[in-house]
Write an enzyme that holds these catalytic residues in place. Structure first.
Site, PDB file in Angstrom:
ATOM      1  N   HIS A  22      81.631  -8.201 -30.527  1.00  0.00           N
ATOM      2  CA  HIS A  22      83.056  -8.526 -30.560  1.00  0.00           C
ATOM      3  C   HIS A  22      83.853  -7.306 -30.139  1.00  0.00           C
ATOM      4  O   HIS A  22      83.313  -6.203 -30.035  1.00  0.00           O
ATOM      5  CB  HIS A  22      83.487  -9.036 -31.940  1.00  0.00           C
ATOM      6  N   TYR A  79      82.473   3.639 -27.814  1.00  0.00           N
ATOM      7  CA  TYR A  79      83.239   2.588 -27.141  1.00  0.00           C
ATOM      8  C   TYR A  79      84.565   2.334 -27.863  1.00  0.00           C
ATOM      9  O   TYR A  79      84.869   1.211 -28.263  1.00  0.00           O
ATOM     10  CB  TYR A  79      82.414   1.302 -27.059  1.00  0.00           C
ATOM     11  N   HIS A  89      88.055  -5.558 -30.498  1.00  0.00           N
ATOM     12  CA  HIS A  89      89.430  -5.590 -30.981  1.00  0.00           C
ATOM     13  C   HIS A  89      90.247  -4.742 -30.019  1.00  0.00           C
ATOM     14  O   HIS A  89      89.788  -3.693 -29.558  1.00  0.00           O
ATOM     15  CB  HIS A  89      89.558  -4.956 -32.375  1.00  0.00           C
TER      16      HIS A  89
END
Length: 175
Positions: A58, A146, A60
């Site tokens: 996922h 990341y 954000h």
């Protein structure tokens, strides 16, 4: 189905976007492709990428759209499609997706939140940067490669050890 989404021209939004199979590490396995697709979409449909963390399954992010622009759904559709088109078809594709010609990489929906003020912005940036610690990948946010935290540290917004100690961030972030 037409979901109710807040669409404010020039708005700043927090997003959570998930893979369909949350057991995969597709996003970090193909990190260069994901970065390239985001950059391409950003060039063609500008937005300010305020903060981001890319986790294995996922991500954000916080975006600010240009004045007069509220079309983040098109940007997400282009990012998802651009990424999906460029990786091998190994995922399971259900009948519903197959009937629509869709891949099975991403969850169809995503979480969006209109940032309301500076405090809300800071709380969401903190959540983004602390996410790798929350999920047990690292003990210090700066150790996750990341993440936009590296940009925040380099510009002096936060120290390199930010979040290495216990940190409480409450709220609903779409995870």
């Amino acid at each position: 189905m037409n979901y109710r989404r807040v669409k404010t021209e020039g708005g700043t939004y927090f997003f959570t976007v998930n893979l369909a199979d949350r057991r995969q590490a597709t996003l970090v396995d193909h990190i260069d492709l994901l970065r390239s697709v985001i950059s391409l979409v950003k060039d063609r449909h500008p937005f300010a990428l305020e903060s981001i963390v890319i986790m294995p399954e996922h991500l954000h992010t916080i975006w600010t759209l240009p004045e007069g622009d509220k079309d983040y759904p098109t940007r997400w559709a282009l990012i998802k499609a651009g990424f999906s088109r460029n990786i091998a078809k190994v995922e399971m594709i259900g009948a519903s997706r197959a009937a629509k010609g869709e891949r099975g990489i991403w969850q169809r929906r995503y979480w969006e939140h209109l940032i309301r003020n500076d405090e809300d912005f800071t709380r969401h940036v903190d959540y983004i940067h602390f996410n790798p610690v929350k999920h047990g990948y690292v003990s210090n946010p700066i150790d996750w490669p990341y993440s936009s935290i590296h940009r925040f540290v380099a510009s002096g917004i936060v120290p390199a050890n930010w979040g290495a100690l216990s940190l409480e961030i409450s709220g609903d972030f779409g995870e």
